[in-house]
Design a protein around this motif. Structure first.
Motif, PDB file in Angstrom:
ATOM      1  N   ARG A  99     -33.854  -9.386  -8.210  1.00 23.18           N
ATOM      2  CA  ARG A  99     -35.268  -9.567  -7.917  1.00 23.18           C
ATOM      3  C   ARG A  99     -35.859 -10.671  -8.782  1.00 23.18           C
ATOM      4  NH1 ARG A  99     -33.600  -6.065  -4.573  1.00 23.18           N
ATOM      5  NH2 ARG A  99     -34.840  -4.235  -3.994  1.00 23.18           N
ATOM      6  N   GLU A 108     -38.546 -10.702 -10.402  1.00 25.32           N
ATOM      7  CA  GLU A 108     -39.110 -10.167 -11.652  1.00 25.32           C
ATOM      8  C   GLU A 108     -38.078 -10.194 -12.774  1.00 25.32           C
ATOM      9  OE1 GLU A 108     -39.511  -8.780  -8.733  1.00 25.32           O
ATOM     10  OE2 GLU A 108     -41.610  -8.187  -8.444  1.00 25.32           O
ATOM     11  N   TYR A 166     -34.273   2.649 -11.086  1.00 21.66           N
ATOM     12  CA  TYR A 166     -35.435   3.297 -11.697  1.00 21.66           C
ATOM     13  C   TYR A 166     -36.447   3.833 -10.683  1.00 21.66           C
ATOM     14  CZ  TYR A 166     -37.411  -1.505 -11.340  1.00 21.66           C
ATOM     15  OH  TYR A 166     -37.823  -2.738 -10.918  1.00 21.66           O
ATOM     16  N   LEU A 168     -39.418   3.645   0.957  1.00 21.51           N
ATOM     17  CA  LEU A 168     -39.184   2.240   0.608  1.00 21.51           C
ATOM     18  C   LEU A 168     -39.238   1.337   1.838  1.00 21.51           C
ATOM     19  CD1 LEU A 168     -36.246   2.585  -1.929  1.00 21.51           C
ATOM     20  CD2 LEU A 168     -38.599   1.888  -2.423  1.00 21.51           C
ATOM     21  N   GLN A 169     -39.548   0.090   1.613  1.00 23.67           N
ATOM     22  CA  GLN A 169     -39.453  -0.951   2.635  1.00 23.67           C
ATOM     23  C   GLN A 169     -38.064  -0.870   3.283  1.00 23.67           C
ATOM     24  OE1 GLN A 169     -39.604  -4.762   0.719  1.00 23.67           O
ATOM     25  NE2 GLN A 169     -39.404  -5.923   2.603  1.00 23.67           N
ATOM     26  N   ARG A 228     -43.276  -4.148 -16.816  1.00 23.26           N
ATOM     27  CA  ARG A 228     -42.000  -4.086 -16.109  1.00 23.26           C
ATOM     28  C   ARG A 228     -40.836  -3.853 -17.060  1.00 23.26           C
ATOM     29  NH1 ARG A 228     -41.177  -3.233 -11.217  1.00 23.26           N
ATOM     30  NH2 ARG A 228     -42.811  -4.705 -10.664  1.00 23.26           N
ATOM     31  N   GLY A 256     -48.563  -4.086  -4.693  1.00 26.11           N
ATOM     32  CA  GLY A 256     -47.465  -3.133  -4.713  1.00 26.11           C
ATOM     33  C   GLY A 256     -46.669  -3.212  -5.999  1.00 26.11           C
ATOM     34  N   PRO A 257     -45.696  -2.349  -6.094  1.00 28.63           N
ATOM     35  CA  PRO A 257     -44.983  -2.192  -7.354  1.00 28.63           C
ATOM     36  C   PRO A 257     -43.952  -3.267  -7.642  1.00 28.63           C
ATOM     37  CG  PRO A 257     -44.134  -0.662  -5.719  1.00 28.63           C
ATOM     38  CD  PRO A 257     -45.270  -1.387  -5.067  1.00 28.63           C
ATOM     39  N   GLY A 258     -43.495  -4.010  -6.651  1.00 26.41           N
ATOM     40  CA  GLY A 258     -42.516  -5.062  -6.906  1.00 26.41           C
ATOM     41  C   GLY A 258     -41.193  -4.504  -7.410  1.00 26.41           C
ATOM     42  N   GLY A 259     -40.436  -5.352  -8.076  1.00 24.70           N
ATOM     43  CA  GLY A 259     -39.163  -4.918  -8.649  1.00 24.70           C
ATOM     44  C   GLY A 259     -38.210  -4.368  -7.601  1.00 24.70           C
ATOM     45  N   GLN A 260     -37.526  -3.289  -7.969  1.00 19.05           N
ATOM     46  CA  GLN A 260     -36.533  -2.733  -7.056  1.00 19.05           C
ATOM     47  C   GLN A 260     -37.142  -2.213  -5.756  1.00 19.05           C
ATOM     48  OE1 GLN A 260     -34.317   0.164  -9.349  1.00 19.05           O
ATOM     49  NE2 GLN A 260     -33.467  -1.403 -10.698  1.00 19.05           N
ATOM     50  N   HIS A 261     -38.464  -1.960  -5.769  1.00 25.11           N
ATOM     51  CA  HIS A 261     -39.107  -1.416  -4.574  1.00 25.11           C
ATOM     52  C   HIS A 261     -39.155  -2.400  -3.415  1.00 25.11           C
ATOM     53  CE1 HIS A 261     -40.925   2.182  -6.554  1.00 25.11           C
ATOM     54  NE2 HIS A 261     -40.779   1.424  -7.617  1.00 25.11           N
ATOM     55  N   ARG A 262     -39.129  -3.683  -3.728  1.00 23.29           N
ATOM     56  CA  ARG A 262     -39.485  -4.654  -2.711  1.00 23.29           C
ATOM     57  C   ARG A 262     -38.401  -5.687  -2.501  1.00 23.29           C
ATOM     58  NH1 ARG A 262     -42.924  -5.045   0.901  1.00 23.29           N
ATOM     59  NH2 ARG A 262     -43.732  -7.098   0.378  1.00 23.29           N
ATOM     60  N   ASN A 263     -38.299  -6.149  -1.259  1.00 25.01           N
ATOM     61  CA  ASN A 263     -37.508  -7.328  -0.968  1.00 25.01           C
ATOM     62  C   ASN A 263     -38.501  -8.401  -0.541  1.00 25.01           C
ATOM     63  OD1 ASN A 263     -36.211  -9.374   0.567  1.00 25.01           O
ATOM     64  ND2 ASN A 263     -34.435  -8.055   0.785  1.00 25.01           N
ATOM     65  N   LYS A 264     -38.676  -9.372  -1.385  1.00 22.81           N
ATOM     66  CA  LYS A 264     -39.689 -10.377  -1.100  1.00 22.81           C
ATOM     67  C   LYS A 264     -39.104 -11.726  -1.445  1.00 22.81           C
ATOM     68  CE  LYS A 264     -44.371 -11.220  -2.732  1.00 22.81           C
ATOM     69  NZ  LYS A 264     -43.989 -12.111  -3.807  1.00 22.81           N
ATOM     70  N   ARG A 265     -38.897 -12.523  -0.420  1.00 20.62           N
ATOM     71  CA  ARG A 265     -38.192 -13.767  -0.643  1.00 20.62           C
ATOM     72  C   ARG A 265     -39.137 -14.892  -1.075  1.00 20.62           C
ATOM     73  NH1 ARG A 265     -32.366 -14.952   0.289  1.00 20.62           N
ATOM     74  NH2 ARG A 265     -32.337 -17.067  -0.366  1.00 20.62           N
ATOM     75  N   GLU A 266     -40.390 -14.789  -0.684  1.00 20.36           N
ATOM     76  CA  GLU A 266     -41.309 -15.875  -1.009  1.00 20.36           C
ATOM     77  C   GLU A 266     -41.711 -15.745  -2.470  1.00 20.36           C
ATOM     78  OE1 GLU A 266     -41.792 -13.846   1.696  1.00 20.36           O
ATOM     79  OE2 GLU A 266     -40.728 -15.307   2.913  1.00 20.36           O
TER      80      GLU A 266
END
Lengths: 389, 265
Positions: free
Chosen positions: A183, A185, A281, A290-291, A382, B96-106
């Protein structure tokens, strides 16, 4: 900084090739003869089986969560094809066929998802050579590309698995089903460890390395004597991490060891300059929401953080003080925006986000100093970092 | 994509690798020559001429005010890491929470240089690292500009020109030129039958249409919905057109950012 200035992964790849030819699979080097490489303990409990990498993902409706009864065969992936973006471009596609494909592919994009137009351009860029020749040369037959596109748009298969890579820092990291897609991040972790005094010559551990992105990026910054031990319990992760390590030519700096967390690192106990980890986590109860790209396709093994998302983080905290040398540094990525710890920390809800920091600095106060939460680029707490006393 | 990025690289030379020893010249003029691309310099000189104040006088003032210049020159002498330390980095959308929660390519990047308040951003690449490098390179250019133009009004004037030189449009008498009509989707109500098929980003004729669209967007202060009304399209349809080409999207978003609007995504 190899591919930093390259306009596309294909060009990035050719640069890497020029420096360090990546080895295609038939003669994949044998795993390092280190004794602990035979440790194959699947120490984790919930949903610990990564999806098999070969068949296309089943339609979301037919997929059962956590197919615990039928784990995929282990250790069978002796030889796999290189990811799409690295295959030789040997399939000529006439301009007219390509134009027709573009039209069909664009027609599938719903108005609600304009970003898919960008993905389509990137898919075509990764799947072909960049020249404007007619016929264009593709890395797979056009009907295969089309089925990949359908899989992305309809089955919500992550774009990164479709093309087989993720652009991460200045790297183009190979990924496939069974490893977590790194990711954005997490990129910051590398900058954090780079700033640690004595970084370049130290021994580092990347626990649960997955694709190996962190290990490779850290290794590329290390100086003489510096080394990264990258561990992962998953077969697919070990295979892909090894692939990425070789692709970037950092074999002499990264040692991949299979096993759970600290388990394969008994021989370097107390000698580590730092421990880095992006462990699973996400609280188990949050997994169904989840997405789809994440929940349906990425490995539960790399996402499921157990109760409150803390199971693995706490395990890592427990092992830290014996693994690190005196003054050693640690950084963990974790998630404190959801309502984790609510049950444990009910008395002071607004301090939830500080839970892990507080826990480490109180419960293990004799072992650690300067424990703090670090924000990511979106101002979300984070990471937790600190030093061994 | 590759084309747009190459263009970007020639306009904003990427930073050298941080590990490579970086020559750290302290003199602003040298830095200007290194960092400011040619079209920029010609822009800044034309801006000086068109400004109402005597630009030569300003230049002298600036030399006297050596504190400011020196400080700014020091920013430019900094390594990437040092400069980055002085910046707040934000992304455009932190939902949103980002990190492992999301797949965001932009992975758009927006840097705000705290000491000067200058904002630089980059959205054109799929790697956040790359976008950060582009934004940082752009920040250097903007800081270098500020050295020659310490007057903030003039600075802002040049910045808005820098983002792109836009022809002015009188909205009351405006009819979209044919090169713009040609790149519009067929459903546009102002398009008419004689215009022919829609021209896409790959066609060389797309570029004049794109320039005309940016002129219009500039005239309506970056508002996509206002521009869409004039072009007989829905806001969504115009957004999609803008997003369909990386260089158009980048230019439109820079223009919008200069008006304090959020980027299109």
């Amino acid at each position: 900084m190899g591919p930093l200035s390259s306009p596309s992964s294909a060009a990035a790849e050719s640069k890497i090739k020029a420096k360090q030819p990546w080895r295609c699979s038939p003669s994949r080097p044998a795993p390092s003869p280190h004794p602990s490489s035979s440790v194959r303990t699947a120490a984790r409990t919930a949903c610990a089986s990564p999806p098999s990498p070969s068949p296309p993902p089943p339609s979301p409706r037919s997929r059962r969560r956590c197919p615990a009864t039928t784990p995929p065969p282990r250790g069978t992936q002796t030889r796999t094809r290189p990811p799409l973006f690295l295959r030789p471009a040997t399939h000529p596609v006439p301009a007219s066929a390509l134009a027709a494909f573009r039209r069909r592919a664009a027609a599938l994009v719903p108005a609600s998802a304009p970003h898919l137009h960008r993905h389509l351009r990137w898919l075509l860029a990764d799947a072909s050579t960049t020249s404007d020749s007619d016929p264009a040369l593709f890395r797979a037959p056009l009907d295969h590309i089309e089925s990949l596109w359908l899989g992305h748009v309809r089955a919500r298969r992550p774009f990164q698995y479709v093309v087989g890579n993720e652009h991460w820092r200045d790297l183009v990291v190979a990924v496939k089903e069974g490893v977590l897609i790194p990711r954005p991040e997490t990129e910051a972790v590398v900058d954090m460890v780079k700033g640690v005094e004595g970084f370049g010559g130290g021994w580092w551990a990347d626990l649960g390395t997955g694709s190996g992105a962190i290990a490779v990026a850290v290794a590329r910054e290390l100086g003489d004597g510096g080394k990264v031990f990258a561990t992962d319990v998953s077969d697919v992760a070990v295979e892909i991490a090894r692939f990425n390590v070789e692709r970037y030519g950092v074999q002499d700096k990264v040692e991949i060891r299979q096993g759970s967390w600290f388990e394969p690192l008994q021989d370097v106990k107390g000698k580590l300059m730092g421990v880095i980890s992006n462990p699973p986590y996400i609280p188990t109860e949050d997994l169904p929401g989840l997405q789809p790209e994440v929940g349906w396709h990425e490995p539960k093994l790399a996402l499921d953080g157990g109760r409150d998302g803390l199971e693995h983080l706490l395990h890592l905290c427990e092992g830290l003080s014996s693994a690190l040398k005196s003054g050693g540094f640690f950084v963990f990525e974790r998630d404190l925006t959801s309502n984790i710890c609510a049950s444990i920390w009910q008395t002071n809800g607004n301090k939830q986000s500080e839970f892990l920091v507080d826990l480490i600095s109180s419960k293990w106060s004799s072992s650690f100093r300067d424990v703090k939460a670090v924000l990511d680029f979106a101002d979300i707490k984070r990471f937790v970092t600190g030093y061994h006393r | 994509m590759a084309r747009a990025l190459l263009l970007r690289i020639t306009r904003y030379p990427l930073l050298p690798a941080t590990s490579a020893p970086r020559p750290a010249p302290r003199l602003a003029p040298q830095l200007l020559a290194r960092h400011a691309p040619t079209p920029l310099r010609s822009l800044s000189s034309s801006a000086s001429i068109s400004s109402d104040g005597p630009s030569a006088g300003r230049k002298r003032e600036e030399v006297k005010d050596s504190n400011v210049s020196k400080e700014i020159a020091d920013y430019l002498g900094m390594s990437d890491d040092e400069l980055m330390e002085q910046c707040e980095m934000g992304t455009f959308k932190a939902s949103g929470p980002g990190g492992q929660h999301r797949n965001k390519r932009e992975s758009a990047v927006r840097l705000r240089h705290r000491p000067t308040g200058i904002i630089a951003q980059a959205v054109e690449d799929r790697s956040q690292h790359m976008n950060r490098a582009s934004a940082l390179a752009r920040l250097r250019t903007l800081i270098a500009l500020k050295v020659t133009l310490s007057d903030s009004h003039l600075f802002n004037h040049v910045i808005s020109n820098y983002i792109s030189v836009r022809r002015s449009i009188n909205l009351e008498e405006y009819t979209p030129p044919v090169e713009l009509l040609q790149i519009l989707p067929l459903k546009s109500t102002v398009r008419g039958k004689g215009v022919g098929p829609q021209i896409g980003p790959k066609n060389p004729k797309f570029s004049p249409g794109m320039q005309a669209l940016l002129d219009l967007l500039y005239a309506v202060e970056g508002s996509v919905s206002d521009a869409a009304k004039i072009l007989g399209l829905s806001t969504g349809a115009l957004s999609r057109l803008i997003l369909s080409d990386d260089s158009l999207r980048t230019a439109a978003n820079e223009l919008r950012a200069s008006k304090g609007l959020k980027p299109l995504r």
